[in-house]
Design a protein around this motif. Structure first.
Motif, PDB file in Angstrom:
ATOM      1  N   GLU A  24       0.627  -1.415   0.000  1.00 43.81           N
ATOM      2  CA  GLU A  24       0.625   0.344   0.286  1.00 43.81           C
ATOM      3  C   GLU A  24       0.810   1.162   0.630  1.00 43.81           C
ATOM      4  O   GLU A  24       2.076   1.648   1.088  1.00 43.81           O
ATOM      5  N   ARG A  25       0.742   2.449  -0.709  1.00 45.07           N
ATOM      6  CA  ARG A  25       1.134   3.391  -0.711  1.00 45.07           C
ATOM      7  C   ARG A  25       1.136   4.318   0.425  1.00 45.07           C
ATOM      8  O   ARG A  25      -0.840   3.929   0.731  1.00 45.07           O
ATOM      9  N   PRO A  26       2.275   4.753   1.189  1.00 42.55           N
ATOM     10  CA  PRO A  26       2.145   5.487   2.081  1.00 42.55           C
ATOM     11  C   PRO A  26       0.510   6.749   1.591  1.00 42.55           C
ATOM     12  O   PRO A  26       0.899   7.169   0.490  1.00 42.55           O
ATOM     13  N   ASP A  27       0.883   7.015   3.204  1.00 43.05           N
ATOM     14  CA  ASP A  27       0.204   8.914   2.096  1.00 43.05           C
ATOM     15  C   ASP A  27       0.833   9.439   2.206  1.00 43.05           C
ATOM     16  O   ASP A  27       1.676  10.425   2.459  1.00 43.05           O
ATOM     17  N   GLY A  28       0.065  10.659   1.172  1.00 39.60           N
ATOM     18  CA  GLY A  28       1.037  11.279   0.476  1.00 39.60           C
ATOM     19  C   GLY A  28       0.590  12.750   1.520  1.00 39.60           C
ATOM     20  O   GLY A  28       1.680  13.934   1.586  1.00 39.60           O
ATOM     21  N   GLY A  29      -0.437  12.566   2.156  1.00 46.71           N
ATOM     22  CA  GLY A  29      -0.614  13.854   3.049  1.00 46.71           C
ATOM     23  C   GLY A  29      -0.587  15.391   2.561  1.00 46.71           C
ATOM     24  O   GLY A  29      -1.356  15.407   1.658  1.00 46.71           O
ATOM     25  N   TRP A  31       1.723  16.559   0.200  1.00 46.34           N
ATOM     26  CA  TRP A  31       1.716  16.159  -0.866  1.00 46.34           C
ATOM     27  C   TRP A  31       0.736  15.875  -1.837  1.00 46.34           C
ATOM     28  O   TRP A  31       1.543  15.224  -2.914  1.00 46.34           O
ATOM     29  N   GLU A  32       0.037  15.172  -1.018  1.00 49.57           N
ATOM     30  CA  GLU A  32      -1.109  14.327  -2.486  1.00 49.57           C
ATOM     31  C   GLU A  32      -0.579  15.116  -3.671  1.00 49.57           C
ATOM     32  O   GLU A  32      -1.339  14.328  -4.465  1.00 49.57           O
ATOM     33  N   HIS A  33      -1.561  16.273  -3.590  1.00 55.23           N
ATOM     34  CA  HIS A  33      -2.100  17.247  -4.879  1.00 55.23           C
ATOM     35  C   HIS A  33      -1.590  18.601  -4.568  1.00 55.23           C
ATOM     36  O   HIS A  33      -1.922  19.821  -4.268  1.00 55.23           O
TER      37      HIS A  33
END
Length: 59
Positions: A24-29, A31-33
């Motif tokens: 599973e990819r880590p949450d980008g927080g 920097w996600e968008h």
């Protein structure tokens, strides 16, 4: 020899499971968008530039 012991917090993988193959990819927080933040910075820069253009033009 017996099967290795699994710690109580972890569930052992089932036979033929794809869990180990797909991490599973880590949450980008924040920097996600990044395009949203780039858009906000660009709009702010255009507004500041427009302010100085209006002051120089004397409108």
């Amino acid at each position: 020899m017996s099967t290795p012991k699994v710690p109580p917090e972890e569930t052992p993988e089932a036979e033929a499971s794809t869990a180990a193959a797909h991490h599973e990819r880590p949450d980008g927080g924040v920097w996600e968008h990044p395009w949203a933040f780039l858009g906000l910075i660009a709009v702010g820069a255009v507004m500041v530039a427009a302010f100085f253009v209006v002051r120089i033009a004397g409108w």
